[in-house]
Design a protein around this motif. Structure first.
Motif, PDB file in Angstrom:
ATOM      1  N   SER A 117       0.853  -1.183   0.000  1.00  0.00           N
ATOM      2  CA  SER A 117       0.000   0.000   0.000  1.00  0.00           C
ATOM      3  C   SER A 117       0.893   1.238   0.000  1.00  0.00           C
ATOM      4  O   SER A 117       2.075   1.158   0.334  1.00  0.00           O
ATOM      5  CB  SER A 117      -0.894   0.003   1.238  1.00  0.00           C
ATOM      6  OG  SER A 117      -0.095   0.164   2.413  1.00  0.00           O
ATOM      7  N   PRO A 118       0.366   2.393  -0.384  1.00  0.00           N
ATOM      8  CA  PRO A 118       1.185   3.612  -0.405  1.00  0.00           C
ATOM      9  C   PRO A 118       1.887   3.893   0.918  1.00  0.00           C
ATOM     10  O   PRO A 118       3.059   4.287   0.938  1.00  0.00           O
ATOM     11  CB  PRO A 118       0.175   4.705  -0.770  1.00  0.00           C
ATOM     12  CG  PRO A 118      -0.839   3.988  -1.604  1.00  0.00           C
ATOM     13  CD  PRO A 118      -0.967   2.625  -0.977  1.00  0.00           C
ATOM     14  N   SER A 119       1.185   3.707   2.012  1.00  0.00           N
ATOM     15  CA  SER A 119       1.804   3.990   3.307  1.00  0.00           C
ATOM     16  C   SER A 119       2.899   2.979   3.635  1.00  0.00           C
ATOM     17  O   SER A 119       3.965   3.349   4.143  1.00  0.00           O
ATOM     18  CB  SER A 119       0.733   3.988   4.406  1.00  0.00           C
ATOM     19  OG  SER A 119       0.101   2.714   4.496  1.00  0.00           O
ATOM     20  N   ARG A 120       2.643   1.714   3.316  1.00  0.00           N
ATOM     21  CA  ARG A 120       3.667   0.689   3.568  1.00  0.00           C
ATOM     22  C   ARG A 120       4.846   0.852   2.613  1.00  0.00           C
ATOM     23  O   ARG A 120       5.990   0.575   2.963  1.00  0.00           O
ATOM     24  CB  ARG A 120       3.061  -0.707   3.416  1.00  0.00           C
ATOM     25  CG  ARG A 120       2.179  -1.124   4.572  1.00  0.00           C
ATOM     26  CD  ARG A 120       2.994  -1.372   5.827  1.00  0.00           C
ATOM     27  NE  ARG A 120       3.756  -2.614   5.746  1.00  0.00           N
ATOM     28  CZ  ARG A 120       4.734  -2.931   6.594  1.00  0.00           C
ATOM     29  NH1 ARG A 120       5.083  -2.094   7.556  1.00  0.00           N
ATOM     30  NH2 ARG A 120       5.381  -4.090   6.479  1.00  0.00           N
ATOM     31  N   ARG A 121       4.562   1.325   1.400  1.00  0.00           N
ATOM     32  CA  ARG A 121       5.640   1.565   0.439  1.00  0.00           C
ATOM     33  C   ARG A 121       6.561   2.668   0.954  1.00  0.00           C
ATOM     34  O   ARG A 121       7.783   2.576   0.846  1.00  0.00           O
ATOM     35  CB  ARG A 121       5.053   1.936  -0.919  1.00  0.00           C
ATOM     36  CG  ARG A 121       6.056   1.881  -2.068  1.00  0.00           C
ATOM     37  CD  ARG A 121       5.348   2.205  -3.365  1.00  0.00           C
ATOM     38  NE  ARG A 121       4.190   1.327  -3.557  1.00  0.00           N
ATOM     39  CZ  ARG A 121       3.098   1.673  -4.191  1.00  0.00           C
ATOM     40  NH1 ARG A 121       2.993   2.887  -4.699  1.00  0.00           N
ATOM     41  NH2 ARG A 121       2.105   0.813  -4.336  1.00  0.00           N
ATOM     42  N   ALA A 122       5.973   3.720   1.499  1.00  0.00           N
ATOM     43  CA  ALA A 122       6.786   4.800   2.068  1.00  0.00           C
ATOM     44  C   ALA A 122       7.596   4.302   3.249  1.00  0.00           C
ATOM     45  O   ALA A 122       8.755   4.690   3.438  1.00  0.00           O
ATOM     46  CB  ALA A 122       5.880   5.966   2.485  1.00  0.00           C
ATOM     47  N   ALA A 123       6.982   3.411   4.041  1.00  0.00           N
ATOM     48  CA  ALA A 123       7.702   2.844   5.181  1.00  0.00           C
ATOM     49  C   ALA A 123       8.841   1.943   4.709  1.00  0.00           C
ATOM     50  O   ALA A 123       9.914   1.912   5.319  1.00  0.00           O
ATOM     51  CB  ALA A 123       6.728   2.060   6.068  1.00  0.00           C
TER      52      ALA A 123
END
Length: 301
Positions: A117-123
């Protein structure tokens, strides 16, 4: 490839430089740390991947190490290629390059990252290299200008475990690997090197392959491979191997590697007063990293 590229592609280390144009040997009593061999550099790179993977796993992410090539396949094909047995099997490494490209195109880390997900990708990005908030390392190049690198996260942790100080490793590495910019023009005209290349060319002509220099031979092989196309790939690879074997044989017969290495060292030694400390630091850090790497990963099979 022009002759100035010999410096970057002939050898990973340096031997005694021999004499300059005036015939007088340059003597330096200070011992110089040896440069890592390509096998040792590969093992350090593998150790860095292992440490990065372990760090990413601790952060809750999956991470794959890139070990798609065998040790023998990973051998760099330098400007002077004088390993006849390797050339007989692999030519100039054309099929190895294709295999490596396929491995990188199918990089599971990229596929995995895109599945998040976008948030997990950023993480994931932040865990790997610090993401958008990572600090930037800056290094001055010997020929002028600067280069920058983002560092942080598990990448920085792995580099710190191996080299101690990522910033010093980056800074001295850009100096040690960028000195060619200061003497490339002179090397192109160096009478010892150009004489050796002419001898190589005469040898190749006798072998039925009239090429001006090793790069010209490889360019001709690539052009032939492209002309024959996929339908005649086996025929193209057989021709590649024949040319590569002749190239390596002539390099041995003319001592092209020894001459190129000696000239490389001669020009590098002239820069010792200005850059010797940085070169030595770079090599010391590399040696430290290798000593640590052997306790982390085995050599590739």
């Amino acid at each position: 490839m022009s002759l100035c590229a010999v410096v970057a592609a002939v050898t990973a280390g340096c031997a005694d430089g021999g004499d300059g144009d005036d015939g007088r040997a340059r003597q330096d009593p200070r011992p110089r740390p040896p440069a890592l061999t390509w096998q040792q550099e590969l093992r350090v790179a593998d150790a860095q991947q292992r440490l990065t993977k372990q760090c990413m796993n601790r952060q809750g992410f999956t991470y794959w190490e890139d070990r798609g090539l065998t040790l023998r396949e990973s051998r760099p094909v330098r400007y002077v290629q004088d390993d006849v047995a390797w050339a007989r099997t692999h030519g100039y490494g054309g099929r190895i390059e294709a295999k490596s490209l396929r491995v990188h195109e199918r990089n599971p880390n990229g596929t995995y990252r895109q599945s998040l997900s976008p948030s997990r990708r950023a993480a994931f990005d932040a865990a790997l290299d610090g993401g958008d908030g990572a600090r930037m390392l800056t290094a001055s190049l010997p020929g002028g200008g600067q280069t920058r690198k983002r560092v942080g996260g598990c990448t920085e942790e792995a580099e710190r475990a191996l080299y101690g100080d990522p910033a010093e490793w980056y800074r001295t590495g850009k100096i040690a690997t960028g000195l060619n910019a200061l003497y490339g023009d002179e090397l192109m005209k160096d009478r010892h090197l150009t004489a050796a290349v002419r001898a190589w060319s005469r040898c190749m002509k006798r072998a039925g392959r009239p090429h001006e220099d090793p790069q010209a031979a490889r360019d001709a092989v690539r052009a032939n491979t492209a002309r024959l196309g996929a339908a005649r790939a086996d025929e193209a690879f057989a021709a590649e191997r024949r040319t590569a074997v002749a190239d390596a044989t002539c390099a041995r017969e003319t001592s092209l590697r020894a001459v190129a290495t000696a000239r490389e060292t001669y020009y590098l030694d002239r820069l010792r007063d200005r850059f010797g400390k940085d070169i030595d630091t770079y090599r010391h850090l590399g040696r430290r990293a290798y000593d640590r790497a052997v306790r982390i990963v085995p050599e590739r099979g």
